[in-house]
Design a protein around this motif. Sequence first.
Motif, PDB file in Angstrom:
ATOM      1  N   ARG A  30      -3.084   0.245  11.882  1.00  0.00           N
ATOM      2  CA  ARG A  30      -1.892  -0.545  11.590  1.00  0.00           C
ATOM      3  C   ARG A  30      -2.237  -1.696  10.661  1.00  0.00           C
ATOM      4  NH1 ARG A  30       2.818   2.082  12.916  1.00  0.00           N
ATOM      5  NH2 ARG A  30       2.526   3.189  14.902  1.00  0.00           N
ATOM      6  N   SER A  31      -1.408  -1.865   9.632  1.00  0.00           N
ATOM      7  CA  SER A  31      -1.588  -3.009   8.736  1.00  0.00           C
ATOM      8  C   SER A  31      -1.013  -4.255   9.396  1.00  0.00           C
ATOM      9  CB  SER A  31      -0.891  -2.754   7.403  1.00  0.00           C
ATOM     10  OG  SER A  31       0.519  -2.716   7.594  1.00  0.00           O
ATOM     11  N   ASP A  32      -1.170  -5.408   8.721  1.00  0.00           N
ATOM     12  CA  ASP A  32      -0.639  -6.658   9.269  1.00  0.00           C
ATOM     13  C   ASP A  32       0.869  -6.591   9.449  1.00  0.00           C
ATOM     14  OD1 ASP A  32      -3.180  -7.660   9.273  1.00  0.00           O
ATOM     15  OD2 ASP A  32      -2.974  -8.683   7.341  1.00  0.00           O
ATOM     16  N   SER A  33       1.530  -5.798   8.612  1.00  0.00           N
ATOM     17  CA  SER A  33       2.980  -5.676   8.699  1.00  0.00           C
ATOM     18  C   SER A  33       3.428  -4.628   9.701  1.00  0.00           C
ATOM     19  CB  SER A  33       3.556  -5.332   7.322  1.00  0.00           C
ATOM     20  OG  SER A  33       3.046  -4.089   6.874  1.00  0.00           O
ATOM     21  N   GLY A  34       2.441  -3.903  10.283  1.00  0.00           N
ATOM     22  CA  GLY A  34       2.780  -2.910  11.292  1.00  0.00           C
ATOM     23  C   GLY A  34       2.953  -1.513  10.757  1.00  0.00           C
ATOM     24  N   THR A  35       2.820  -1.315   9.453  1.00  0.00           N
ATOM     25  CA  THR A  35       2.951   0.017   8.883  1.00  0.00           C
ATOM     26  C   THR A  35       1.646   0.797   9.069  1.00  0.00           C
ATOM     27  OG1 THR A  35       2.280  -0.816   6.723  1.00  0.00           O
ATOM     28  CG2 THR A  35       4.649  -0.721   7.177  1.00  0.00           C
ATOM     29  N   PRO A  36       1.754   2.118   9.270  1.00  0.00           N
ATOM     30  CA  PRO A  36       0.536   2.905   9.508  1.00  0.00           C
ATOM     31  C   PRO A  36      -0.298   3.093   8.238  1.00  0.00           C
ATOM     32  CG  PRO A  36       2.452   4.351   9.443  1.00  0.00           C
ATOM     33  CD  PRO A  36       2.980   2.945   9.382  1.00  0.00           C
ATOM     34  N   PHE A  91      -4.555   6.933  12.489  1.00  0.00           N
ATOM     35  CA  PHE A  91      -3.904   5.878  11.724  1.00  0.00           C
ATOM     36  C   PHE A  91      -4.363   4.510  12.222  1.00  0.00           C
ATOM     37  CE2 PHE A  91      -0.857   9.339  11.089  1.00  0.00           C
ATOM     38  CZ  PHE A  91      -0.627   9.243   9.718  1.00  0.00           C
TER      39      PHE A  91
END
Length: 487
Positions: free
Chosen positions: A84-90, A82
């Motif tokens: 991580r996106s900028d928002s922290g979601t995988p 995985f």
Amino acid sequence: MEIMSPLSFERTQSVAVLGGGPGGYEAALAAAQQGAEVTLVERAGVGGSAVITDVVPSKSLIATADAAVAISEASDLGVQLFARSDSGTPLKPEVAINLAAVNRRLLALARQQSDDMRAQLIEAGVRIISGHGRLDGPHAIIASTGPGGTDFDRVEADTLVVSVGASPRELPSAKPDGQRILTWTQLYDMKSLPEHLIVVGSGVTGAEFASAYMNLGAKVTLISSRDQVLPGEDADAAAVIEKVFKRGGMTVLSKSRAEKVERTDDGVVATLSDGRTVEGSHCLLAVGSIPNTAGIGLEEAGIQLTESGHIQVNRVARTSVPNIYAAGDCTTFVPLASVAAMQGRQAVFHALGDTVIPLERRRITANIFTAPEIATVGQQQKDIESGLVNGYVHKLPLAANPRAKMMGVKDGFVKIIAREGSGTVIGGVIVAPRASELIYPIAIAVERRLTVDQVSRVFAVYPSLTGSITDAARAMHLVQRDEDPLS
């Protein structure tokens, strides 16, 4: 005054080798180790096409494809990748292939291998001439700067070894252009993965590249003129590979013959003999090879050729001219790099009076680098079924192996062929990841004429894929026979 032995007056033997592929390289190296004066003539580079444009780069490409599959199937073993996106979601990343980088790497590896082989020859004392060679009678090779070149070297020698290899066969109705219609030597110029690769020919080369590009992520259509892929190979093995191909999304057109292949504005179109057409972005022609024997003075030197242009050789690689030998794909023997290398050594050993054991086809181990691989040695099941030899066969699915379960391996098997009565191992087939490594114990059994009982008594590591070999051998035990002196 120093007294010299009679041997001191013997003239040093000279050997000239035409072609620096596996056969020519090994012949030159063995001759130098025997104390002969050796000259090697090679136009492309030491290692020949096998190293520079064929075996080494193609197997490097296949290794990359294997790595891509390992990553994509890692989740089946509980390994998850995985980001991580900028928002922290995988985010689940996709496997991407930078084909330009892959091709740069594999061509660099091939060139490095060629350079290493050249350095070994030079260190052994071999004189290397870069140029186009041809025979000038039975005792000399002429090396020129190019076809028909005026600058040349003439090398006279007691023994000549011809190892000029073969080139991809081309079809008049499907002329390779190096951009869209390609031979296997031209694939490495592609900058990106083909959107849809049409592979014409389902033999070893076609199957290997179809498997590799499918696993790299390309859409692949395989055109096969026979009932199934890999005609001539073990039928059970071919069935496994075809099942894997179709499960991976490949289109396999059986009993189909490509009549012609033409370029379009943005791709290619293959027309089949029944009128159907297949459109793709690129086409790979894998329709066999032709020996590089034309126009190099072989017939003028008295060497016997077949109608196909192959050099007739016996089991010690000797031609119809006593002092001329030949090795590799240009000969009538088995077209494998390992066989070419062995022929090269055998030729020199025979010419210089060393011990020689004539080559036997039953001892030759071969491998097809599909995924999974197919490795074979010795007699095959079709030989039993046709009555060529009396024997029996046992096949053990790899899925029953505990190590295979751990690795997530679902496809493949171990097959052992033994002689009726004695139980002597006379052949085998392995379909598995790294079958090229796993076949070695069976190859030893065939070479040393071991029985299935003797093989079964060898301890295999538990758990291991090789454990399937001992399991298969144990299943073939004959109660009335026990000839092992160590039992």
